[in-house]
Scaffold this motif. Sequence first.
Motif, PDB file in Angstrom:
ATOM      1  N   ARG A 280      45.801  52.358  37.443  1.00 36.62           N
ATOM      2  CA  ARG A 280      45.849  51.088  38.156  1.00 36.62           C
ATOM      3  C   ARG A 280      47.281  50.723  38.553  1.00 36.62           C
ATOM      4  O   ARG A 280      47.527  50.186  39.635  1.00 36.62           O
ATOM      5  CB  ARG A 280      45.252  49.968  37.300  1.00 36.62           C
TER       6      ARG A 280
ATOM      7  N   MET B 273      46.635  40.971  43.015  1.00 35.65           N
ATOM      8  CA  MET B 273      46.361  42.307  42.501  1.00 35.65           C
ATOM      9  C   MET B 273      47.325  42.676  41.380  1.00 35.65           C
ATOM     10  O   MET B 273      46.918  43.259  40.353  1.00 35.65           O
ATOM     11  CB  MET B 273      46.458  43.333  43.639  1.00 35.65           C
TER      12      MET B 273
ATOM     13  N   THR C  10      37.850  42.878  42.232  1.00 34.14           N
ATOM     14  CA  THR C  10      38.111  43.927  43.223  1.00 34.14           C
ATOM     15  C   THR C  10      37.324  43.697  44.502  1.00 34.14           C
ATOM     16  O   THR C  10      37.847  43.855  45.611  1.00 34.14           O
ATOM     17  CB  THR C  10      37.766  45.297  42.620  1.00 34.14           C
TER      18      THR C  10
ATOM     19  N   GLY D 138      43.631  46.454  49.118  1.00 35.68           N
ATOM     20  CA  GLY D 138      43.471  47.111  47.829  1.00 35.68           C
ATOM     21  C   GLY D 138      43.565  48.605  47.917  1.00 35.68           C
ATOM     22  O   GLY D 138      43.985  49.257  46.961  1.00 35.68           O
TER      23      GLY D 138
ATOM     24  N   THR E 116      41.281  50.020  44.447  1.00 34.18           N
ATOM     25  CA  THR E 116      39.946  49.462  44.184  1.00 34.18           C
ATOM     26  C   THR E 116      39.036  50.336  43.314  1.00 34.18           C
ATOM     27  O   THR E 116      38.246  49.792  42.533  1.00 34.18           O
ATOM     28  CB  THR E 116      39.232  49.148  45.503  1.00 34.18           C
TER      29      THR E 116
END
Length: 388
Positions: free
Chosen positions: A23, A54, A97, A121, A125
């Motif tokens: 991530r 995010m 997300t 994203g 994602t």
Amino acid sequence: MTFPAGAVEQPLEPLWRGLVVYRVLTLASAVVVAGLSLDEYARPGVAVAVLVVMAGWTAATAWGYALRPLGSRPAARGEPAPRDRRGLLAVADLAVTVAVMATTPLVQTPAQLAADAPVMGSIWTPGAALACALAYGVAGGLAGAAVLSAALVAVSARLGTEVGDILLVVLTALTVGFAATVLRRSAERVRRAVAEAAAAAERERLARAVHDGVLQVLAHVKRRGTQLGGDAAELGSLAGEQEIALRTLLITGPSVADAEGRRDLAAALRGLASGRVTVAAPAHPVPLPARDVDELVAAVAAALANTALHAGSAQAWVFLEDAGDAVEISVRDDGPGIPDGRLAAAEAEGRIGVARSIRGRVADLGGTITLDTGPDRGTEWTITVTKR
């Protein structure tokens, strides 16, 4: 052979930490991609705000997934491992997300949408689908991938150009989910093997100590009682029964609780076998919560003790039947039976052994118990308890 405690109790920790690394790296990639084309967005300020969200969410999930699992606490010795609460965070991750992806039409220009620009994203994602796969296995991974795929198609309004990305997400989630399931099962097998090996070693140690003392004394009492006859013979017979019961316990040992705190009722009941007690149980395990097993074994032991006290040398049989959603235990003997009204009279006199030791325990488990007895036809207790 020894195994690290974490590898057995928490086998997925390396994968959760790997997900956190994924991530972070994909967040950095998404920020770079968005930053290089920020002036092309219809609303650059909104794009920056989404990137900030995010980043904040990545930090929150890093804390929840790898640094401090939600609801975690150290397990006490002999206590089953606490339930992993990270599945709830994985579901929340999926919702966040999808929300990030849904901002794409608000941030990008029609030209970007027509040119198949990456959605908001980007490669960050799929991490939500991987989290669902780690938390819930193959089914969770496929469900997470399906949700992300539906969101991708809804945002881009083009199925044909997104097939490759959808297949990649689905296959990756499927692979991670399968790996998580295999690791969980392997860790459970290892945990049981370690527990059984430790129990066997302890039984071996106790067997050596007991054999040099208690078993030899019981065997001597049995021989001398048989030689002397009369009341001594009865005492010798009882000593022989205890010798058999003790040897059985040392050889088989008590059933071991699994990671969910469940024990094998069949194995526990076999420990009650002796020269006067025959136990018949299924060959396969009959797992129940450890407390339920303890209470049922205690109830059966109380019934057998009642037989030994009032029926002398009567033979007894314990039968366990696994009915799928319930278990049924039958305790029979060939003694003289219990006269009508005897139990009620004993309870009125304050002797509540049967009421509390047998019926009380079964009632606490939400089960039912019936008694079939009468003069010269023995006694049979039938206990039925629904599995939990």
